[in-house]
Design an enzyme around this catalytic site. Sequence first.
Site, short mmCIF file in Angstrom:
data_model
loop_
_atom_site.label_atom_id
_atom_site.label_comp_id
_atom_site.label_asym_id
_atom_site.label_seq_id
_atom_site.Cartn_x
_atom_site.Cartn_y
_atom_site.Cartn_z
N ASP A 116 0.83 -1.21 0.00
CA ASP A 116 0.00 0.00 0.00
C ASP A 116 0.86 1.27 0.00
OD1 ASP A 116 -2.35 1.41 -0.02
OD2 ASP A 116 -2.67 1.29 2.14
N ASN A 120 -10.73 -2.17 -5.37
CA ASN A 120 -9.89 -1.25 -6.15
C ASN A 120 -10.42 -1.06 -7.57
OD1 ASN A 120 -6.79 -2.60 -4.73
ND2 ASN A 120 -7.98 -0.82 -4.04
C1 IPE Z 1 -5.37 -2.70 -0.07
O1 IPE Z 1 -5.06 -1.36 -0.18
C2 IPE Z 1 -5.31 -3.36 -1.41
C3 IPE Z 1 -3.99 -3.45 -2.03
C4 IPE Z 1 -2.86 -3.06 -1.50
C5 IPE Z 1 -3.97 -4.06 -3.31
P1 IPE Z 1 -6.19 -0.23 -0.32
O2 IPE Z 1 -5.47 1.04 -0.50
O3 IPE Z 1 -7.16 -0.64 -1.36
O4 IPE Z 1 -6.90 -0.35 1.09
P2 IPE Z 1 -7.74 0.71 1.92
O5 IPE Z 1 -8.73 1.32 0.97
O6 IPE Z 1 -6.76 1.73 2.41
O7 IPE Z 1 -8.35 -0.06 3.04
C1 IPE Z 2 -1.57 0.35 -3.36
O1 IPE Z 2 -1.38 1.71 -3.36
C2 IPE Z 2 -1.85 -0.19 -4.74
C3 IPE Z 2 -3.25 -0.56 -4.96
C4 IPE Z 2 -4.18 -0.55 -4.08
C5 IPE Z 2 -3.60 -0.96 -6.31
P1 IPE Z 2 -2.60 2.74 -3.35
O2 IPE Z 2 -2.95 3.05 -4.77
O3 IPE Z 2 -3.70 2.26 -2.50
O4 IPE Z 2 -1.90 4.01 -2.70
P2 IPE Z 2 -2.51 4.98 -1.62
O5 IPE Z 2 -2.97 4.14 -0.47
O6 IPE Z 2 -3.63 5.71 -2.28
O7 IPE Z 2 -1.37 5.86 -1.26
MG MG Z 3 -4.08 2.42 -0.49
#
Ligand code: IPE
Ligand code: IPE
Ligand code: MG
Length: 253
Positions: free
Chosen positions: A28, A76
């Site tokens: 993340d 996502n």
């Molecule tokens: C979890 O991260 C999913 C992945 C890292 C693929 P998210 O960014 O989607 O999770 P939340 O929304 O912060 O819970």
């Molecule tokens: C994790 O990074 C990757 C996916 C969930 C696909 P994020 O895209 O959630 O990054 P933040 O949490 O918005 O910084």
């Molecule tokens: Mg995230």
Amino acid sequence: MAEIADIEALRQRVRERPLPRHVAIIMDGNGRWAEARGLPRVAGHREGSLSVRAVTREARKLGLDALTLYALSVQNLARPPEEVKALMELLAEFLDSERAEILDNDIRLEAIGDLDRLPGFVRQRLDAVRAASAGNRGMVLTLALSYDGREELVQAARRAAGKHGPAGIDAAALAGELWTAGLPELDLLVRTSGERRISNFLLWQCAYAELCFVDTLWPDFRERELLLALCDYQGRERRFGLTGAQVQRAPRE
Ligand code: IPE
Ligand code: IPE
Ligand code: MG
């Protein structure tokens, strides 16, 4: 040079103590990494794919049996379409660029999640690398794609009920129907980016996993950060409900 010496020393230290067999990572913080630099979010995803490569290499070098990476949740897929499209393109690029590395290093690629929701150009590449690496035994690299932990449990329960009848389901029967069936028990779950939640990831499998939350954003999480997480894990006492004295007498691998 100092950095390299530091990593080598860390690696040495990690090698001296029992390693987890199965590590999972919630990767993340890509978006925040990019936003902090005034870049589009996709730049963070691109940089994050370099972390995937670095962490996979290090895990293989250390001799982990299984590495499971949360790359994309079902939730996502509701992000803005441009971001979802860019993620799919990056995934396809990753599968092309890492194919040789996966095959040369005896890694078996697996994928868990609702893979039918992936576009054809990703699915084809994924199936091709999975098929080509199916006989590899060095390490299993599992990508969680379009993954939803509750859905995994729902589907497993349905399959288990079909096979054993509702009253015949026990924990082993259910675990045998999960997408992760066949993988070793999860020992360590790492989440990057400072969030302290598991966001619907490996809900069943986390039962006795050690949890490690680190503030580093995923694009900055490389060999050194993995080694530090492993050191943290190695410093813990896993008791599985027993007393400290009991597990010290009969350490559980
Ligand atoms: C979890 O991260 C999913 C992945 C890292 C693929 P998210 O960014 O989607 O999770 P939340 O929304 O912060 O819970
Ligand atoms: C994790 O990074 C990757 C996916 C969930 C696909 P994020 O895209 O959630 O990054 P933040 O949490 O918005 O910084
Ligand atoms: Mg995230």
